[in-house]
Design an enzyme around this catalytic site. Structure first.
Site, mmCIF file in Angstrom:
data_model
loop_
_atom_site.group_PDB
_atom_site.id
_atom_site.type_symbol
_atom_site.label_atom_id
_atom_site.label_comp_id
_atom_site.label_asym_id
_atom_site.label_seq_id
_atom_site.Cartn_x
_atom_site.Cartn_y
_atom_site.Cartn_z
ATOM 1 N N ASP A 127 -120.689 62.325 15.656
ATOM 2 C CA ASP A 127 -121.573 61.461 16.431
ATOM 3 C C ASP A 127 -120.768 60.233 16.809
ATOM 4 O O ASP A 127 -120.284 59.509 15.942
ATOM 5 C CB ASP A 127 -122.800 61.087 15.572
ATOM 6 C CG ASP A 127 -123.846 60.290 16.330
ATOM 7 O OD1 ASP A 127 -123.465 59.508 17.221
ATOM 8 O OD2 ASP A 127 -125.030 60.428 16.004
ATOM 9 N N HIS B 119 -124.343 62.868 19.493
ATOM 10 C CA HIS B 119 -125.450 61.964 19.166
ATOM 11 C C HIS B 119 -126.800 62.424 19.730
ATOM 12 O O HIS B 119 -127.798 62.474 19.019
ATOM 13 C CB HIS B 119 -125.136 60.553 19.666
ATOM 14 C CG HIS B 119 -126.196 59.562 19.319
ATOM 15 N ND1 HIS B 119 -126.519 59.254 18.017
ATOM 16 C CD2 HIS B 119 -127.036 58.817 20.109
ATOM 17 C CE1 HIS B 119 -127.493 58.364 18.000
ATOM 18 N NE2 HIS B 119 -127.827 58.091 19.257
ATOM 19 N N SER C 113 -132.211 58.390 17.129
ATOM 20 C CA SER C 113 -131.410 57.167 17.157
ATOM 21 C C SER C 113 -132.264 55.936 16.866
ATOM 22 O O SER C 113 -132.870 55.842 15.804
ATOM 23 C CB SER C 113 -130.692 57.061 18.510
ATOM 24 O OG SER C 113 -129.706 56.064 18.480
#
Length: 259
Positions: free
Chosen positions: A194, A224, A93
């Site tokens: 996600d 995610h 991320s």
């Protein structure tokens, strides 16, 4: 200051190949610790720092910004470079976004990068209002624990401090301009489902980097935080194979098997 469970940084002294692992926005090392452990168990030197303002309480994050988070991973990269003959960087991320900026700025000092659901943009209409809204309300709902696997949770904040979110948005805008400077071999793994970072972010990153050695993998069974989800074993194995392919057999135990 008390850390949340699993939020402590992690370091492992291994061989001549080093790996820097970067966690995500409002998260902590816990979300990527299994990734780091897998690589450490195979003889690599691994560094997994705790980003400033993370792993304690959201109020601590509210007074930090992207320069603080980037400075921490940049310091750890320099430490690994002093210790190791080759260094790779991995990130989840926002950790993926930090990885991309390290790659853009450090060139051949980084042998390759591995990304999981990397962020490229703060999405939604609210993102445009952040410059003003952050002065009117301190937080919004959290983004932690977007995980398909039952019973698994991420150690992260249940609120997003908006001053930090604004800084993160500015960072991503700057990084987007720097993506063409990324030339290293790239392994990008992303989840079609996600709920935090849409697949469009990965597509834009792939379209803008200058890397010629690019491997893309879909994480079909994860959301995610895929490093804690069903596809975690695939992530770990793909990362080690990727590193092995780019490393001499003498430096990485078992690397010859991936040649």
């Amino acid at each position: 200051m008390l850390l949340l469970p699993g939020a402590e940084p992690f370091r492992h002294e291994g061989g001549e190949v080093g790996v820097l692992v970067c966690h995500g926005f409002t998260g902590s090392p816990q979300s990527v610790r299994p990734w780091a452990d897998y690589l450490a168990e195979r003889g690599l030197t691994v560094s997994l720092p705790l980003l400033p303002g993370h792993g304690t309480r959201w109020q601590d994050m509210a007074i930090t910004g992207w320069q603080d988070w980037y400075a921490e991973v940049d310091r750890e990269l320099w430490r690994l470079r002093e210790r190791c003959t080759q260094v790779f960087v991995c990130g989840l991320s926002m950790g993926g976004a930090l990885t991309l900026r390290l790659a853009a700025h450090h060139g051949d000092a980084i042998s390759g990068i591995a990304l999981v659901n990397p962020a490229n943009k703060v999405h939604g209409l609210a993102a445009r209002a952040l410059p003003v809204v952050r002065h009117l309300m301190p937080t919004t709902k959290g983004i932690a624990s977007d995980i398909a696997k039952p019973g698994v949770t991420e150690t992260g904040y249940d609120r997003v401090p908006l001053h930090a979110a604004y800084s993160f948005r500015r960072f991503l805008q700057q990084l987007d301009r720097e993506l063409p400077q990324v030339t290293q071999p790239l392994l990008l793994m992303h989840s079609p489902q996600d709920h935090v970072v849409p697949p469009a972010d990965s597509a834009r990153i792939l379209a803008r980097v200058s890397s010629l050695d690019v491997t893309e993998r879909l994480l079909e069974n994860s959301y995610h935080v895929a490093t804690l989800d069903h596809d975690a074993p695939q992530i770990f194995e793909e990362t080690y194979a990727f590193i092995g392919r780019l490393t001499t057999a003498a430096e990485l135990p078992g690397a010859a098997a991936h040649g």
